[in-house]
Write a protein that holds these residues in place. Structure first.
Motif, short mmCIF file in Angstrom:
data_model
loop_
_atom_site.label_atom_id
_atom_site.label_comp_id
_atom_site.label_asym_id
_atom_site.label_seq_id
_atom_site.Cartn_x
_atom_site.Cartn_y
_atom_site.Cartn_z
N ALA A 214 27.73 1.14 9.33
CA ALA A 214 26.82 0.77 10.44
C ALA A 214 27.25 -0.69 10.79
CB ALA A 214 25.21 0.61 9.85
N GLN A 215 27.69 -1.25 9.68
CA GLN A 215 28.13 -2.83 10.15
C GLN A 215 29.46 -2.62 11.23
OE1 GLN A 215 28.46 -5.17 7.02
NE2 GLN A 215 29.76 -6.78 7.80
N ASN A 216 30.14 -1.59 10.82
CA ASN A 216 31.60 -1.47 11.53
C ASN A 216 31.29 -0.78 12.98
OD1 ASN A 216 33.21 -2.05 9.52
ND2 ASN A 216 33.52 -0.01 8.60
N ALA A 217 30.36 -0.03 13.11
CA ALA A 217 29.79 0.55 14.25
C ALA A 217 29.23 -0.86 15.40
CB ALA A 217 28.81 1.66 14.03
N THR A 218 28.30 -1.40 14.51
CA THR A 218 27.74 -2.29 15.62
C THR A 218 28.97 -3.48 15.80
OG1 THR A 218 26.03 -1.88 13.93
CG2 THR A 218 25.79 -3.85 15.38
N ASP A 219 29.84 -3.90 14.92
CA ASP A 219 30.68 -4.77 15.53
C ASP A 219 31.38 -4.27 16.61
OD1 ASP A 219 30.40 -6.18 13.12
OD2 ASP A 219 32.53 -5.41 12.10
N ALA A 220 31.75 -3.07 16.80
CA ALA A 220 32.33 -2.29 18.01
C ALA A 220 31.32 -2.58 19.36
CB ALA A 220 32.66 -1.16 17.74
N TRP A 221 30.11 -2.35 18.88
CA TRP A 221 29.16 -2.45 20.11
C TRP A 221 29.04 -3.83 20.43
CZ3 TRP A 221 25.22 0.91 16.99
CH2 TRP A 221 25.22 2.14 17.11
N ILE A 222 29.03 -4.68 19.73
CA ILE A 222 28.81 -6.08 19.93
C ILE A 222 29.84 -6.38 21.14
CG2 ILE A 222 28.93 -8.51 19.12
CD1 ILE A 222 26.05 -7.48 19.16
N GLU A 223 31.02 -6.04 20.41
CA GLU A 223 32.46 -6.50 21.28
C GLU A 223 32.31 -5.93 22.79
OE1 GLU A 223 35.74 -6.61 18.80
OE2 GLU A 223 37.21 -6.08 20.39
N LYS A 224 31.72 -4.41 22.65
CA LYS A 224 31.84 -3.81 24.04
C LYS A 224 30.56 -4.14 24.81
CE LYS A 224 32.30 0.86 25.48
NZ LYS A 224 32.41 2.43 25.19
N PHE A 225 29.29 -4.36 24.19
CA PHE A 225 28.20 -4.66 25.17
C PHE A 225 27.51 -5.75 25.13
CE2 PHE A 225 27.97 -0.08 23.64
CZ PHE A 225 28.42 0.59 24.91
N GLY A 226 27.75 -6.45 23.92
CA GLY A 226 27.42 -7.85 23.63
C GLY A 226 25.71 -7.91 23.78
N ASN A 227 25.33 -8.99 24.53
CA ASN A 227 23.82 -8.82 24.76
C ASN A 227 23.10 -8.09 25.75
OD1 ASN A 227 21.68 -10.45 23.95
ND2 ASN A 227 22.16 -12.34 25.12
N LYS A 228 23.95 -7.27 26.24
CA LYS A 228 23.40 -6.06 27.21
C LYS A 228 22.48 -5.02 26.10
CE LYS A 228 26.77 -5.44 30.93
NZ LYS A 228 28.07 -5.81 30.25
N ILE A 229 22.82 -5.05 24.89
CA ILE A 229 22.19 -4.47 23.97
C ILE A 229 20.83 -4.81 23.72
CG2 ILE A 229 21.80 -3.31 21.54
CD1 ILE A 229 24.90 -3.80 21.50
N GLU A 230 19.54 -4.07 24.12
CA GLU A 230 18.19 -4.41 23.91
C GLU A 230 17.35 -4.11 22.84
OE1 GLU A 230 17.72 -5.51 28.79
OE2 GLU A 230 17.01 -3.60 28.02
#
Ligand code: BGC
Ligand code: CA
Length: 343
Positions: A214-230
């Motif tokens: 989960a940590q790895n998946a989220t690392d990638a999301w933060i890189e891709k979407f950053g603060n767009k994730i709500e």
């Protein structure tokens, strides 16, 4: 000894052991049960395991096995238990789809079996009259998680960071094919839709209930979407913790209100309870390892002793011979309600 007497004695011995029936099957005549756990290093399951052990200790002889997430290994462990002629089995399947294979193996021996946590199909459950299930109603956790999100989202308008009235979310899914993972993934979206909340899925990843994945998946999301994730919707708490670790490394959820991503999980494990208290996780859905372990042990001891499976209990079986322990929403307001279940 002459051959006739020997044969006579041998058949007498056989007769004696057969007439003793199920009640003293193991070699030393003691009642023995076998338990297999799909993997010991699953966070939630480790609480179930310890509860089961504590509750069985001193009551009955038992062997518990770690199947290490390997169905072949688990099959061998069940073979060995059958060889030992155990009086009852409790199985936390590695792969829920292998229930029919297991039942085909166990049914001819007549050994009763309590499946738990990974629910076999209805067809499988009904294929053996000595098979029961202890768990939860999978959809219920997704429904409760969905309702929790509806409440939190509507009372925190600033969480809609881009102000479009839509939740841009990512979802961490448990093991594909696991009834809990499938139902939680589906129900949370359905409940949001039913409540008129618009959602947009940025991504969904399977992280197999696991903190690191989960940590790895989220690392990638933060890189891709950053603060767009709500919002981060997680099928369980271990993955919610992995997500939290990941975003905190990037400065989210450590105090800056402009850098906050709400997270929800399921299980109410103590580590997540601590995070809810700190305000880093919004909420979770309690499933009680203690209550489930209690049901497993009560039923296991009953059938091992050839009593009715529900003897002396208040449990009810549903149409697939399952005992279901209810879920409960947990947020800061009722945080203490989860403590008992994880003691
Ligand atoms: C729990 C997960 C756990 C899984 C194991 C689920 O009910 O919520 O935390 O990893 O069961 O099968
Ligand atoms: Ca939005």
């Amino acid at each position: 000894m002459n051959k006739v007497i020997f044969t006579f004695l041998a058949s007498l011995l056989l007769l004696v052991s057969v007439s003793c029936g199920n009640n003293s099957k193991s070699a030393d005549g003691e009642i023995e049960v076998g338990i297999t756990i799909y993997r010991y290093d699953d966070n939630f399951i480790s609480f179930m395991r310890r509860n089961i052990e504590t509750m069985l200790n001193g009551k009955v002889k038992f062997i518990m096995n770690d199947s290490e997430n390997d169905q072949v290994k688990q099959n061998d462990q069940i073979d060995a238990a059958i060889q030992r002629n155990v009086d009852a089995l409790a199985i936390n399947l590695v792969d829920p789809a292998s229930a029919s294979f297991m039942i085909n193996k166990i049914k001819p021996t007549g050994i009763p079996v309590i499946f738990f946590n990974k629910e076999p199909s209805k067809e499988d459950m009904l294929s053996y009259d000595k098979a029961w299930y202890v768990g939860t109603l999978s959809e219920e956790s997704g429904n409760i998680q969905g309702e929790l999100v509806v409440k939190a989202w509507t009372s925190n308008p600033n969480w809609d960071k881009n102000g479009d009235g839509v939740i841009q979310y990512v979802l961490l899914k448990g093991e594909a094919g696991h009834p809990d993972a499938e139902a939680r993934t589906e129900r949370i979206k359905a409940v949001l839709a039913d409540n008129g909340i618009n959602i947009e899925q940025l991504d969904e990843q399977t992280a197999n209930w696991d903190i690191l994945q989960a940590q790895n998946a989220t690392d990638a999301w933060i890189e891709k979407f950053g603060n767009k994730i709500e919002f981060i919707f997680s099928n369980n708490d271990a993955m919610a913790l992995g997500a939290l670790k990941s975003i905190q490394k990037q400065g989210y959820n450590i105090g800056d209100a402009a850098k906050f991503i709400p997270i929800v999980g399921v299980d109410a494990i103590p580590e997540v309870i601590e995070e809810i208290k700190k305000g880093t996780v919004v909420g979770t859905v309690l499933q009680s390892p203690k209550d489930q372990a209690k049901a497993i042990v009560d039923m296991l001891l009953n059938v091992a002793n050839e009593k009715d499976v529900l003897d002396g209990t208040e449990y009810k079986l549903d149409d697939v011979k399952a005992v279901r322990v209810p879920y409960r929403a947990i947020t800061l307001e009722n945080i203490e309600e989860s403590a008992e279940a994880y003691k």
